[in-house]
Enzyme design. Sequence first.
Site, PDB file in Angstrom:
ATOM      1  N   MET A 143       0.821  -1.210   0.000  1.00  0.00           N
ATOM      2  CA  MET A 143       0.000   0.000   0.000  1.00  0.00           C
ATOM      3  C   MET A 143       0.855   1.259   0.000  1.00  0.00           C
ATOM      4  SD  MET A 143      -3.086  -0.872  -0.093  1.00  0.00           S
ATOM      5  CE  MET A 143      -3.949  -2.434   0.036  1.00  0.00           C
ATOM      6  N   ASN A 165       2.023  -6.660 -10.054  1.00  0.00           N
ATOM      7  CA  ASN A 165       1.070  -6.276  -9.005  1.00  0.00           C
ATOM      8  C   ASN A 165      -0.205  -7.087  -9.173  1.00  0.00           C
ATOM      9  OD1 ASN A 165       0.036  -4.571  -6.821  1.00  0.00           O
ATOM     10  ND2 ASN A 165      -1.286  -3.670  -8.395  1.00  0.00           N
ATOM     11  N   HIS A 214      -4.189  -6.827  -8.531  1.00  0.00           N
ATOM     12  CA  HIS A 214      -5.220  -5.848  -8.221  1.00  0.00           C
ATOM     13  C   HIS A 214      -6.548  -6.585  -8.147  1.00  0.00           C
ATOM     14  CE1 HIS A 214      -7.155  -1.952  -7.999  1.00  0.00           C
ATOM     15  NE2 HIS A 214      -8.052  -2.403  -8.876  1.00  0.00           N
ATOM     16  N   ALA A 253      -9.627 -16.126  -7.159  1.00  0.00           N
ATOM     17  CA  ALA A 253      -8.886 -15.466  -8.244  1.00  0.00           C
ATOM     18  C   ALA A 253      -7.456 -15.093  -7.849  1.00  0.00           C
ATOM     19  CB  ALA A 253      -9.638 -14.221  -8.712  1.00  0.00           C
TER      20      ALA A 253
HETATM   21  C1  GRF Z   1      -5.995  -7.836  -1.283  1.00  0.00           C
HETATM   22  O1  GRF Z   1      -7.311  -7.424  -1.563  1.00  0.00           O
HETATM   23  C2  GRF Z   1      -5.154  -7.624  -2.512  1.00  0.00           C
HETATM   24  O2  GRF Z   1      -5.855  -7.773  -3.722  1.00  0.00           O
HETATM   25  C3  GRF Z   1      -4.757  -6.210  -2.392  1.00  0.00           C
HETATM   26  O3  GRF Z   1      -4.464  -6.044  -1.008  1.00  0.00           O
HETATM   27  C4  GRF Z   1      -5.394  -6.864  -0.261  1.00  0.00           C
HETATM   28  C5  GRF Z   1      -4.674  -7.532   0.879  1.00  0.00           C
HETATM   29  O4  GRF Z   1      -3.800  -8.478   0.356  1.00  0.00           O
HETATM   30  N1  GRF Z   1      -3.658  -5.945  -3.274  1.00  0.00           N
HETATM   31  P1  GRF Z   1      -2.878  -9.434   1.318  1.00  0.00           P
HETATM   32  O5  GRF Z   1      -3.826 -10.294   2.116  1.00  0.00           O
HETATM   33  O6  GRF Z   1      -2.062  -8.524   2.214  1.00  0.00           O
HETATM   34  O7  GRF Z   1      -2.050 -10.226   0.352  1.00  0.00           O
END
Ligand code: GRF
Length: 204
Positions: A95, A112, A114, A184
Amino acid sequence: MMKEKTRIAVLVSGGGTNLQALIDAQNSGIIHSGEISLVISNNQNAYALTRARNAGIKALYISKKESKAQEAFETAIIEALEENDIDLIVLAGFMSILSERFTSRYDHRILNIHPSLIPSFCGQGYYGLKVHEAALEKGVKVTGATVHFVNEIPDGGEIIAQKAVEVEDGDTPEILQRRVMEQAEWIILPQAVERIADQISNAN
Ligand code: GRF
C-alpha cells in the site's frame, strides 16, 4: 548447465494472504523457476512479515516515516533489492506508491495483483475494500482479479493474467473481497509469477 532461479522479492503492507499463496505455490512446485528470497514491508506490524519469517524467508521492515521523503524510502528499498540480487519484484497488498524513478528502474520486472478486472475499478484511490465497495455500488455481476506489470501509472501496466469471479446476492464488500482472493488472486498470482520468473531465468 542448470539455469539460475529467478530471485523474487515480495513487497507487502498487510495480512499477506497473497504472499502466503506464493509461499505455498513455491512449496508445492507451482513456482519452480523462481525463489522468494526477500519480503519487504512498509508496515512494521504487517502479519505478512510473520508469514515470511515462519517460512524462513528474510523479512525487512523499511519505514517510510523515518526515511521521511519518498526518495529516501525508495532508495532504502533499492539497496535491499540490490544487496539480495533480486530479479523480480511482486507487489502483494503493498500500500505505498512507487515513483516513476523506481518503476522505470525495474521495467517489466515488477508485478502487481489488483482485486478487480482492470480497467474497471482501478487507478488512484481504488485499493483494498474500496475496490469491492465500488463494484457493489455499480452493481456489476462479475468482478475478479488482475495481475499486471507495474509502470508509473497506478494499475496502468500491461495485463498479464485475469480471472473472473461471480458477484452474489447479499455480498458485502468483505464477503466479495474474500471470494475474489480465494477464487482469483491466490490462483493467478502464483501462476503469473512462475510464468515471468521462467521467462527471466531463460533470458539470463
Ligand atoms: C488484497 O485485496 C489484494 O488484492 C490487495 O491487497 C489486499 C490484501 O492483500 N492488493 P494481502 O492479504 O495482504 O495479500
